[in-house]
Design an enzyme around this catalytic site. Structure first.
Site, PDB file in Angstrom:
ATOM      1  N   GLN A 207       0.372 -20.246  70.647  1.00  0.00           N
ATOM      2  CA  GLN A 207       0.931 -21.339  69.850  1.00  0.00           C
ATOM      3  C   GLN A 207       2.457 -21.369  69.927  1.00  0.00           C
ATOM      4  OE1 GLN A 207      -1.473 -19.285  68.799  1.00  0.00           O
ATOM      5  NE2 GLN A 207      -2.821 -20.209  67.282  1.00  0.00           N
ATOM      6  N   ASP A 248      -0.210 -18.342  56.280  1.00  0.00           N
ATOM      7  CA  ASP A 248      -1.489 -19.031  56.112  1.00  0.00           C
ATOM      8  C   ASP A 248      -2.042 -18.804  54.714  1.00  0.00           C
ATOM      9  OD1 ASP A 248      -2.269 -19.996  59.024  1.00  0.00           O
ATOM     10  OD2 ASP A 248      -1.203 -18.100  59.120  1.00  0.00           O
TER      11      ASP A 248
END
Ligand code: MRU
Length: 369
Positions: A207, A248
């Site tokens: 990512q 997260d």
């Protein structure tokens, strides 16, 4: 944010409001493909297969999933049991990012008490739209608050380049606009502060190398992609001024779940006396948890994400096998950085230390479960 001069977000609703459009992030940076999500099954596929990813965007997609459940209800009355079942299916698609359950519950709690089905649909859409706009607003504020940190470093360095290290993609692709970790970076760039970003490639799905590098490049921000193992060396050599990562899920005590490898960056930063900041919106705090290591579920993903690497070759995206055919692989997708290794949090409400007391003081109006 702008891509080739055009304003774009990673998610939006089509004009007739029946279709959710998302950028298929699996194909970036080599192919820019927009995918239509028409029902709850499409939403779940997009979440599980990571067409969309990153905690705030996962939340936004899930919120539109509940809206699509109302639109596609098999019975005209839009039965609440059906809505709860569909919501639970959406919630179970990925375990670590708390924004998923947070966003689903936010939409669901608004519509369960409504009887009229048309109003249910209308309110679900409104609430999902609001989640998106609120995330944008939170990210903008995170940028403004984090800018002060970068500005201070720049002043201390007499305007010499500020080197920022980031991990994974906590940019606008993950968060709709500005990003979380990247918001202070974009704000510094807009303020003409000389910055350079070290971008961890972030194996296995890269990512960082694929998405953060693409975002920063499109925006004109100086950056360099490095291997996941390079950060410690750069810190020892004085080539990193500050680390900024996303999250997260973060506990009320300040333990941070983020993409696998974040913990090692925090350890190296601590050893080298480099500030390690986590940028996150309030939607990523899990107010119910106190011990991140024991309580945050860590997603295990398909080992093939490790065994195969995807890249661009002669005009096509291809996958190639790396280890011996029969070697097993284990794909831990996240790790937990204990609060003691975190210098502070950059949030929409300001910056605070990673202690329960300071976090709670910054969020007196938090929505407790
Ligand atoms: O598995 P992903 O791509 O959904 O992982 C999430 C992330 O991109 C990161 O962990 C990020 O730093 C936090 S989300 C803003």
């Amino acid at each position: 944010m702008k891509v080739d001069g055009k304003n774009i977000r990673p998610i939006w609703l089509e004009k007739d409001s029946k279709v959710v459009k998302v950028i298929d992030q699996r194909l970036l940076p080599h192919k820019f493909v927009v995918v239509d999500l028409k029902n709850v099954d499409d939403i779940i596929t997009a979440l599980k297969e990571m067409y969309v990813r990153g905690a705030p965007l996962i939340g936004a997609t899930a919120a539109y999933g509940v809206y699509l459940a109302t639109v596609n209800s098999p019975d005209k009355t839009i039965n609440n049991n059906y809505l709860i079942k569909e919501s639970n299916r959406i919630k179970s698609s990925r375990p670590t990012a708390i924004n998923l359950a947070w966003a689903v519950d936010k939409v669901l709690s608004k519509i369960l008490k409504i009887d009229n089905s048309l109003t249910k649909i209308e309110v679900a859409k409104k609430q999902a739209d609001k989640i998106v706009e609120d995330e944008v607003c939170r990210c903008r504020k995170i940028g403004k608050n984090g800018l002060t940190l970068i500005k201070n470093i720049s002043e201390k360095k007499k305007n010499k380049t500020v080197n920022i290290l980031t991990h994974c993609n906590a940019g606008w692709l993950a968060c709709i606009e500005y990003g979380t970790a990247t918001a202070p970076i974009y704000a510094a760039f807009e303020n003409s502060i000389d910055i350079h970003v070290w971008v961890d490639e972030t194996r296995p799905l890269n990512q960082g190398a694929r998405l953060t590098a693409w975002e920063l490049g499109k925006h004109g921000v100086k950056h360099t992609v490095i291997t996941d193992n390079a950060g410690g060396h750069l810190m020892q050599d004085g080539m990193v001024d500050i680390v900024i990562v996303g999250s997260d899920r973060t506990t009320r005590t300040g333990d941070v779940a983020n993409k696998i490898g974040t913990y090692l960056k925090a350890l190296a930063a601590m050893d080298n006396n480099i500030p390690f900041y986590v940028a996150l919106p309030s939607s990523t705090f899990d107010w119910s948890l106190k011990d991140g290591l024991k309580e945050i579920p860590i997603e295990m993903r398909d080992p093939d994400e490790i065994r195969y690497v995807q890249g661009f070759d002669e005009g096509a995206i291809r996958s190639v096998l790396i280890p011996p055919e029969n070697s097993p692989a284990a794909n831990f997708a996240f790790d937990v950085t204990p609060a003691r290794l975190v210098t502070g949090f950059i949030t929409e409400n300001g910056i605070c230390r990673a202690t329960e007391q300071d976090i709670m003081r910054l969020f007196p109006d938090r929505e407790t479960p």
